[in-house]
Design a protein around this motif. Structure first.
Motif, mmCIF file in Angstrom:
data_model
loop_
_atom_site.group_PDB
_atom_site.id
_atom_site.type_symbol
_atom_site.label_atom_id
_atom_site.label_comp_id
_atom_site.label_asym_id
_atom_site.label_seq_id
_atom_site.Cartn_x
_atom_site.Cartn_y
_atom_site.Cartn_z
ATOM 1 N N SER A 283 2.843 7.423 13.861
ATOM 2 C CA SER A 283 3.359 6.095 13.534
ATOM 3 C C SER A 283 3.460 5.957 12.019
ATOM 4 N N PRO A 284 4.240 4.997 11.528
ATOM 5 C CA PRO A 284 4.325 4.788 10.079
ATOM 6 C C PRO A 284 2.969 4.490 9.437
ATOM 7 N N SER A 285 2.153 3.696 10.107
ATOM 8 C CA SER A 285 0.830 3.385 9.570
ATOM 9 C C SER A 285 -0.003 4.648 9.414
ATOM 10 N N GLN A 286 0.012 5.488 10.442
ATOM 11 C CA GLN A 286 -0.731 6.744 10.378
ATOM 12 C C GLN A 286 -0.177 7.641 9.280
ATOM 13 N N ALA A 287 1.151 7.653 9.133
ATOM 14 C CA ALA A 287 1.779 8.486 8.102
ATOM 15 C C ALA A 287 1.294 8.103 6.708
ATOM 16 N N LEU A 288 1.155 6.807 6.456
ATOM 17 C CA LEU A 288 0.692 6.360 5.139
ATOM 18 C C LEU A 288 -0.761 6.757 4.899
ATOM 19 N N HIS A 289 -1.586 6.667 5.926
ATOM 20 C CA HIS A 289 -2.981 7.105 5.784
ATOM 21 C C HIS A 289 -3.058 8.626 5.586
ATOM 22 N N GLU A 290 -2.148 9.357 6.223
ATOM 23 C CA GLU A 290 -2.105 10.810 6.036
ATOM 24 C C GLU A 290 -1.679 11.169 4.617
ATOM 25 N N ALA B 80 -2.426 9.377 2.029
ATOM 26 C CA ALA B 80 -3.636 9.151 1.230
ATOM 27 C C ALA B 80 -4.590 10.346 1.333
ATOM 28 N N GLU B 81 -4.745 10.898 2.530
ATOM 29 C CA GLU B 81 -5.606 12.060 2.701
ATOM 30 C C GLU B 81 -5.047 13.268 1.950
ATOM 31 N N LEU B 82 -3.736 13.410 1.967
ATOM 32 C CA LEU B 82 -3.099 14.507 1.237
ATOM 33 C C LEU B 82 -3.313 14.349 -0.267
ATOM 34 N N PHE C 291 0.806 13.426 -8.137
ATOM 35 C CA PHE C 291 1.134 13.161 -6.746
ATOM 36 C C PHE C 291 2.066 11.961 -6.735
ATOM 37 N N TRP C 292 3.303 12.187 -6.307
ATOM 38 C CA TRP C 292 4.329 11.142 -6.341
ATOM 39 C C TRP C 292 4.761 10.767 -4.933
ATOM 40 N N VAL C 293 5.277 9.536 -4.812
ATOM 41 C CA VAL C 293 5.843 9.054 -3.548
ATOM 42 C C VAL C 293 7.210 8.439 -3.828
ATOM 43 N N PRO C 294 8.137 8.524 -2.863
ATOM 44 C CA PRO C 294 9.515 8.093 -3.114
ATOM 45 C C PRO C 294 9.776 6.647 -2.702
ATOM 46 N N MET D 241 -0.619 2.042 -5.750
ATOM 47 C CA MET D 241 -1.859 1.316 -6.051
ATOM 48 C C MET D 241 -2.984 1.783 -5.134
ATOM 49 N N TYR D 242 -2.664 1.970 -3.861
ATOM 50 C CA TYR D 242 -3.680 2.442 -2.913
ATOM 51 C C TYR D 242 -4.087 3.878 -3.228
ATOM 52 N N LEU D 243 -3.108 4.725 -3.496
ATOM 53 C CA LEU D 243 -3.401 6.132 -3.771
ATOM 54 C C LEU D 243 -4.235 6.297 -5.036
#
Length: 335
Positions: free
Chosen positions: A17-24, A26-28, A40-43, A61-63
């Motif tokens: 799910s999108p929620s799980q993807a965002l938490h993944e 963060a783990e990455l 570590f960048w995000v698009p 901000m979370y990362l």
């Protein structure tokens, strides 16, 4: 040794799910921090069901909060959609809370017509030139109240001493010229548009670079898709899922998820799609950690790059984590 970075799309894997993807993601990011990656960048991706990263500033901000050392950045913020002043405020807020760890990557990809219409609704027909938007952001980030400007005395708050690093993203054209003239870093999007002129573009940036408050010397990055497997066979099976997904993305099919290895294995590419895949291979490095390392170093040498950014778009959060771990070991990061 060239610096190694990650651009993670927050892929929504099949069955996830999108929620799980965002938490993944963060783990990455936490693992990349521990392993010794530099950035570590995000698009910013709008209306793409299989990509969860739509608002990089909020995810950043979370990362930045859950990591300690690694620089966190946008790859990138598509500034034609937004107010330069608001972008400067957003990144000053990030920098204030996480000093010397924030990167502002600036892009110009407009997105689809529907996205553009929604983001620009009621803004009128008049748009600031891209060069002016970048100049405005730099004015606000540097507290320049001496140069002539339509908002000369305006300061972006919070007013802080440190500044985020500024990067121009692109594959040539205006972005290269803007980066050189404003003294910012430049990252070449090999994963988007590998071109024989890329080397020339980077050379022009270096030759025309003007020292600035951001940096005294030019700084070049190159971004490339990377698929890493423990064996060549595993890497190729992961790559088939990547090809299936990217063909769908680039033919406007907007898949709900990033396909699994099993789904990709059972998929039959049309003749048109097979031709597309042969072109996509030029935008990716596929193989074992040692082979990927060798090809990355060749890419850095070809472009005379100071930094390499890998885009690990292959299925499975566990596979992505294992991949960046194997590559870090191959490069002996942190040692």
């Amino acid at each position: 040794m060239v610096s190694l970075n990650i651009l993670d799309y927050s892929l929504v894997d099949e069955g996830s799910s999108p929620s799980q993807a965002l938490h993944e993601t963060a783990e990455l990011a936490k693992l990349a921090d521990q392993l010794g990656y530099k950035r570590f960048w995000v698009p910013e991706q709008h209306y793409a069901y299989s990509i969860a990263s739509s608002t990089p500033e909020m995810l950043m901000m979370y990362l930045a909060t859950v990591t300690k050392r690694i620089r966190i950045g946008s790859g990138g913020v598509m500034i034609p959609h937004y107010s330069p002043y608001k972008i400067a405020e957003n990144f000053r807020m990030l920098e204030a809370l996480h000093p010397h760890r924030i990167d502002l990557g600036i892009g110009n990809s407009p997105g689809g017509r529907l996205v553009q219409a929604a983001l620009h609704e009621e803004k009128g027909e008049t748009k600031l030139p891209y060069e002016q938007q970048v100049g405005d952001i730099i004015k606000y980030l540097t507290d320049d109240i001496d140069s002539e400007h339509r908002f000369q005395k305006l300061i972006a708050t919070p007013a802080i001493e440190s500044k985020p690093e500024v990067w121009m993203l692109g594959a040539g054209g205006r972005s290269t010229k803007i980066a050189a003239e404003n003294g910012t870093s430049y990252i070449y999007a090999h994963f988007f548009h590998p071109s024989p002129t890329g080397k020339e573009v980077i050379q022009q940036y270096r030759q025309n670079f003007q020292p600035s408050i951001f940096q005294n010397n030019p700084n070049v990055g190159v971004a490339v898709f990377v698929i890493i497997g423990e064996t060549e066979q595993e890497a190729e099976s992961l790559a088939q899922a990547f090809f299936m997904w990217l063909v769908a993305i680039e033919t406007a099919k907007n898949p709900m998820h990033f396909p699994s290895v099993e789904t990709a294995k059972n998929y039959i590419f049309s003749s048109f799609e097979q031709q597309k895949v042969s072109q996509l291979r030029k935008r990716a490095i596929i193989g074992t950690p040692s082979n990927v390392k060798e090809e990355l170093l060749q890419l850095a040498e070809y472009y005379h790059a100071d930094e390499l950014t890998i885009v690990p778009n292959f299925p499975g959060a566990d596979k992505r984590m294992k991949g960046i771990e194997l590559l870090a070991a191959a490069f002996q990061l942190g040692s």
